[in-house]
Motif scaffolding. Structure first.
Motif, mmCIF file in Angstrom:
data_model
loop_
_atom_site.group_PDB
_atom_site.id
_atom_site.type_symbol
_atom_site.label_atom_id
_atom_site.label_comp_id
_atom_site.label_asym_id
_atom_site.label_seq_id
_atom_site.Cartn_x
_atom_site.Cartn_y
_atom_site.Cartn_z
ATOM 1 N N LYS A 1 4.005 9.894 -21.649
ATOM 2 C CA LYS A 1 4.401 8.539 -21.990
ATOM 3 C C LYS A 1 4.623 7.893 -20.625
ATOM 4 O O LYS A 1 5.597 7.630 -20.010
ATOM 5 N N PRO A 2 3.150 7.494 -20.004
ATOM 6 C CA PRO A 2 3.304 6.731 -18.628
ATOM 7 C C PRO A 2 4.418 5.674 -18.662
ATOM 8 O O PRO A 2 4.384 4.623 -19.454
ATOM 9 N N ARG A 3 4.838 5.600 -17.281
ATOM 10 C CA ARG A 3 5.644 4.427 -16.919
ATOM 11 C C ARG A 3 5.378 3.889 -15.814
ATOM 12 O O ARG A 3 5.213 2.605 -15.668
ATOM 13 N N TYR A 4 5.223 4.669 -14.706
ATOM 14 C CA TYR A 4 4.797 4.075 -13.304
ATOM 15 C C TYR A 4 3.688 4.888 -12.786
ATOM 16 O O TYR A 4 3.313 5.978 -13.083
ATOM 17 N N ALA A 5 2.900 3.990 -12.148
ATOM 18 C CA ALA A 5 1.536 4.469 -11.318
ATOM 19 C C ALA A 5 1.775 4.208 -9.961
ATOM 20 O O ALA A 5 2.240 3.247 -9.511
ATOM 21 N N TYR B 1 12.860 2.970 0.162
ATOM 22 C CA TYR B 1 12.645 4.471 0.361
ATOM 23 C C TYR B 1 11.181 4.786 0.453
ATOM 24 O O TYR B 1 10.870 5.411 1.356
ATOM 25 N N ALA B 2 10.094 3.926 0.018
ATOM 26 C CA ALA B 2 8.751 4.148 0.439
ATOM 27 C C ALA B 2 8.438 3.998 1.787
ATOM 28 O O ALA B 2 7.776 4.613 2.427
ATOM 29 N N MET B 3 9.241 2.798 2.279
ATOM 30 C CA MET B 3 9.053 2.801 3.899
ATOM 31 C C MET B 3 9.669 3.923 4.513
ATOM 32 O O MET B 3 8.881 3.943 5.543
ATOM 33 N N ARG B 4 10.814 4.242 4.162
ATOM 34 C CA ARG B 4 11.551 5.337 5.037
ATOM 35 C C ARG B 4 10.393 6.744 4.847
ATOM 36 O O ARG B 4 10.470 7.367 5.803
ATOM 37 N N ARG B 5 10.037 6.930 3.623
ATOM 38 C CA ARG B 5 9.360 8.068 3.276
ATOM 39 C C ARG B 5 8.049 8.082 4.212
ATOM 40 O O ARG B 5 7.416 9.122 4.498
ATOM 41 N N MET B 6 7.298 6.712 4.468
ATOM 42 C CA MET B 6 6.067 6.922 5.220
ATOM 43 C C MET B 6 6.432 6.568 6.664
ATOM 44 O O MET B 6 5.510 6.181 7.527
ATOM 45 N N ALA B 7 7.597 6.706 7.226
ATOM 46 C CA ALA B 7 8.058 6.418 8.679
ATOM 47 C C ALA B 7 7.023 7.493 9.465
ATOM 48 O O ALA B 7 7.093 8.604 9.388
ATOM 49 N N GLY B 8 6.683 6.594 10.585
ATOM 50 C CA GLY B 8 5.591 7.464 11.352
ATOM 51 C C GLY B 8 4.420 7.397 11.301
ATOM 52 O O GLY B 8 3.648 8.147 12.085
ATOM 53 N N GLN B 9 4.153 6.970 10.115
ATOM 54 C CA GLN B 9 2.683 6.989 9.738
ATOM 55 C C GLN B 9 2.009 5.611 9.471
ATOM 56 O O GLN B 9 2.749 4.469 9.547
ATOM 57 N N SER B 10 0.809 5.354 9.769
ATOM 58 C CA SER B 10 0.020 4.152 9.210
ATOM 59 C C SER B 10 -0.356 4.308 7.778
ATOM 60 O O SER B 10 -1.394 4.770 7.575
ATOM 61 N N ALA B 11 0.316 3.644 6.931
ATOM 62 C CA ALA B 11 0.194 3.978 5.589
ATOM 63 C C ALA B 11 0.552 2.707 4.670
ATOM 64 O O ALA B 11 1.293 1.671 4.975
ATOM 65 N N ALA B 12 0.132 3.019 3.281
ATOM 66 C CA ALA B 12 0.506 2.113 2.338
ATOM 67 C C ALA B 12 1.092 2.547 1.142
ATOM 68 O O ALA B 12 0.411 3.446 0.751
ATOM 69 N N ALA B 13 1.822 2.075 0.224
ATOM 70 C CA ALA B 13 2.076 2.757 -1.003
ATOM 71 C C ALA B 13 2.537 1.547 -1.913
ATOM 72 O O ALA B 13 2.900 0.604 -1.719
ATOM 73 N N VAL B 14 1.811 1.335 -3.173
ATOM 74 C CA VAL B 14 1.904 0.578 -4.275
ATOM 75 C C VAL B 14 2.502 1.123 -5.407
ATOM 76 O O VAL B 14 1.851 2.178 -5.836
ATOM 77 N N VAL B 15 3.494 0.661 -6.174
ATOM 78 C CA VAL B 15 4.065 1.133 -7.296
ATOM 79 C C VAL B 15 3.818 0.039 -8.552
ATOM 80 O O VAL B 15 4.484 -1.035 -8.151
ATOM 81 N N VAL B 16 3.303 0.526 -9.645
ATOM 82 C CA VAL B 16 3.000 -0.477 -10.651
ATOM 83 C C VAL B 16 3.703 -0.053 -11.880
ATOM 84 O O VAL B 16 3.565 1.298 -12.249
ATOM 85 N N ASP B 17 4.368 -0.843 -12.762
ATOM 86 C CA ASP B 17 4.834 -0.722 -13.924
ATOM 87 C C ASP B 17 3.957 -0.485 -14.942
ATOM 88 O O ASP B 17 2.944 -1.778 -14.967
ATOM 89 N N VAL B 18 3.595 0.867 -15.594
ATOM 90 C CA VAL B 18 2.456 0.948 -16.428
ATOM 91 C C VAL B 18 2.367 -0.075 -17.565
ATOM 92 O O VAL B 18 1.457 -0.476 -18.336
ATOM 93 N N THR B 19 3.671 -0.445 -18.023
ATOM 94 C CA THR B 19 3.921 -1.146 -19.378
ATOM 95 C C THR B 19 3.623 -2.502 -19.355
ATOM 96 O O THR B 19 3.338 -3.249 -20.062
ATOM 97 N N ASN B 20 3.721 -3.203 -17.841
ATOM 98 C CA ASN B 20 3.448 -4.638 -18.076
ATOM 99 C C ASN B 20 2.960 -5.246 -16.770
ATOM 100 O O ASN B 20 2.734 -6.269 -16.602
ATOM 101 N N GLY B 21 2.766 -4.308 -15.653
ATOM 102 C CA GLY B 21 1.938 -4.683 -14.603
ATOM 103 C C GLY B 21 2.966 -5.220 -13.453
ATOM 104 O O GLY B 21 2.303 -5.700 -12.148
ATOM 105 N N ASP B 22 4.238 -5.199 -13.757
ATOM 106 C CA ASP B 22 5.086 -5.529 -12.562
ATOM 107 C C ASP B 22 5.201 -4.627 -11.587
ATOM 108 O O ASP B 22 4.797 -3.490 -11.451
#
Length: 637
Positions: A565-569, A249-270
């Motif tokens: 109650k943070p879960r994702y960053a 989904y992240a790749m498709r959402r950024m389609a047509g851009q030169s971009a980057a997205a990172v998603v981290v689990d706030v509870t354990n760093g995954d």
């Protein structure tokens, strides 16, 4: 009665004969009994050859077990020159049955000429079952040609996971030169190893151990028959922390851009997503990339080969104000209620350092400095702190560190101090340097991974380390025990409150989440890639839309949710995208909502006035598993 002399001569001859017989008997005993095992081994080695059987490569899956890199049957055609008699003629007949271009025929003939006449050469691979059937049915007119089946690497998601998983390719002389004692299996013709991504960094776990095949050969080395085989040990499977659906989904959402997205689990760093757009198809390298495709990828100014999430470093712009605010609070140079005056610029000698808002923000406290992203406030914090204390806080938040991930070329970024400038630039640190540091410009560089980790640490108050591998060979990689971040919880709460204001009152208000259970906190950022002259500022700063693409600002946004109650960053960058609030924030919000819902969120999560536009935007996105069909035309450089 015979003469006595004859008897003596006969006896002597008989004695000699017995002596010779004894010597021969002793020698036969020595050869057959004493040294029998040695000579038997030598004879076996002359008659029996051992060949290596390539092991099955371990598969790579996401956190749910969905396949990211696997193996599939590879039908291929081999030819033995000795049996073909006239290889060129046979190849010409073969080309009438399967796709076999002239250049591939010529290469096969060259390979056969460089090998013994009885050694098989691969002339075509990655064929369909129908191709194999046609070749087998025409075997009488194709002497020396055989069809066989092996395994080849396959990446079912292609573009969306290329930068994480990487790809495999044939072992090169350069690869072997880097190894102190290469595994014998690497000598197998066309054997493939990881070239980049997880495939490269976890090569030893994924490769496995070769099996052996015992074959009987003639005196000239020709294979006569198979005597036995011992299967090898398959490579170990690797389970990543990535969520393939979110990554796609992240790749498709950024389609047509030169971009980057990172998603981290706030509870354990995954790490749930490491998306770098545009992508490329790793299967092209397995099957043999065409010259046209290769040149096209190299010429693309959006740099599809670059993994922008971990190797790309950028001035973090105003997203760095999160670290600045914590550094100032921890050092005691400001309290949450202290105010700084912002007239629209800060004077330093005969130079003015401007705030992004021409008329200024007036009197600004910590919360408002974040929600309105006031530059003058952070010029002042830079002056009060100095580079060493800023650098120390940045490192506590995970910036300026090359984190230990199974990815090649993980960047360190740059969080400078006074000693760094003296050593690298051979100059002393200045107050102007501190001003630039305060707003995430100057010498400051960070990767999207580092910005996501900074956001996760602030959100959860935990000293997280990023993690990309969940299990190897079925054995789970243990979650590290959570350790509290060495920052006063009251200071963390004050900065979180300011980030909440950014998304719900300030610069990112248009990209807010309205679902009360998933309210978002974040920070916008816009980093300049060009110097604005005094003359341009006096005449009016040229807007990003009027500039060539490469001279536009980078757009950044960091965020987390739910606020209480943070879960994702998430960290988002759009290269030369312009403003962080207008370009990066909407993308990051959508990715964050997808992570929270485990799929597309309901439209009710968005502000009512935006829902029709969001629905149309979804319909315009590439289908699942596909990238944009073509990269949009670039502006002239």
């Amino acid at each position: 009665m015979s003469p006595p002399g004859i008897g003596r001569r006969a006896a002597m001859l008989l004695g000699v004969q017995f002596g010779l017989a004894g010597v021969l008997a002793w020698r036969m005993r020595d050869l057959q009994i004493v040294q029998g095992d040695r000579y038997k081994l030598l004879a076996e080695e002359n008659r029996i050859n051992l060949r290596l059987i390539p092991p099955a490569r371990g598969i790579i899956t996401d956190r749910t077990g969905a396949l990211m890199a696997g193996n599939r049957q590879n039908y291929r055609i081999i030819m033995v020159r000795e049996q073909a008699r006239d290889p060129a003629a046979v190849l010409a007949r073969l080309a009438e049955l399967i796709e076999l271009p002239a250049d591939r025929q010529e290469r096969a003939i060259r390979e056969m000429a460089g090998r013994s006449p009885f050694v098989p050469v691969v002339v075509a691979e990655h064929l369909s079952w129908d191709d194999v059937v046609r070749v087998s049915a025409n075997a009488p007119v194709l002497p020396g040609v055989e069809a066989e089946v092996g395994l080849s690497r396959f990446y079912p998601d292609g573009f969306s996971t290329a930068h994480v998983v990487g790809y495999v390719g044939p072992v090169s002389d350069a690869d072997l030169a880097k190894m102190e004692s290469p595994d014998p299996v690497l000598q197998i013709p066309r054997f493939q190893i990881g070239k980049t991504g997880v495939e490269q960094r976890l090569e030893s776990e994924l490769r496995g151990e070769a099996g052996t095949l015992r074959i009987e050969v003639s005196a000239s080395g020709r294979v006569m028959r198979e005597l036995g085989r011992a299967e090898g040990t398959p490579g170990r499977d690797v389970e990543l922390t990535i969520d393939k659906g979110l990554q796609d989904y992240a790749m498709r959402r950024m389609a047509g851009q030169s971009a980057a997205a990172v998603v981290v689990d706030v509870t354990n760093g995954d790490i749930l997503a490491l998306a770098s757009a545009p992508g490329y198809d790793p299967n092209s390298f397995v099957f043999g990339i065409s010259s046209a495709e290769w040149k096209g990828l190299l010429a693309d100014e959006y740099r599809p080969f670059a993994n922008k999430t971990v190797t790309g470093t950028y001035p973090p712009g105003s997203t760095f104000k999160v670290a600045m605010a914590l550094a100032a609070l921890e050092a005691g140079v400001v309290s949450p209620r202290d105010v700084v005056s912002c007239p629209g610029y800060t004077q330093l000698g005969n130079r003015r350092f401007h705030c992004w808002k021409h008329g200024g923000h007036g009197r600004v406290d910590l919360r408002r400095s974040l929600s309105q992203s006031c530059d003058c406030y952070y010029y002042e914090m830079g002056r009060r702190l100095g580079p060493d204390r800023i650098s120390a806080m940045a490192h506590r938040l995970g910036l300026g560190i090359a984190h230990d991930l199974p990815m090649p070329a993980v960047s360190t970024g740059n969080m400078p101090d006074a000693a760094w400038k003296k050593a690298v630039k051979h100059e002393s640190w200045t107050t102007g340097d501190s001003f630039n540091y305060g707003i995430g410009q100057g010498f400051t560089l960070a990767s999207p991974l580092q910005l996501a980790l900074m956001t996760a640490r602030v959100a959860g108050g935990i000293d997280l380390a990023p993690r990309l591998v969940r299990a190897v060979g079925g054995v789970a990689v243990p979650d590290p025990a959570p350790v509290a971040l060495d920052i006063d919880p009251r200071h963390l709460a004050a900065v979180r409150d300011g980030m909440f204001a950014v998304s719900n009152e300030g610069t990112a208000y248009r990209s807010r989440i309205v679902d009360p259970a998933m309210l978002m906190a974040g920070k916008t950022g816009t980093s300049q890639v060009r110097i604005i002259s005094a003359a341009e500022r006096a005449a009016g700063v040229t807007s990003n839309e009027q500039l060539p693409w490469r001279r536009r600002d980078h757009a950044l946004f960091v965020c987390y949710a739910p606020y209480d109650k943070p879960r994702y960053a998430v960290a988002q960058i759009v290269e030369h995208g312009g403003g962080g609030s207008a370009v990066a924030a909407p993308i990051a919000r959508d990715i964050l909502l997808y992570a929270l819902h485990g799929g597309l969120p309901p439209l009710s999560a968005y502000p009512a006035e935006q829902r029709d536009a969001i629905e149309k935007e979804r319909l315009a996105m590439p289908p699942e598993g596909q990238e944009a069909a073509a990269t949009p035309a670039r502006d002239p450089a």
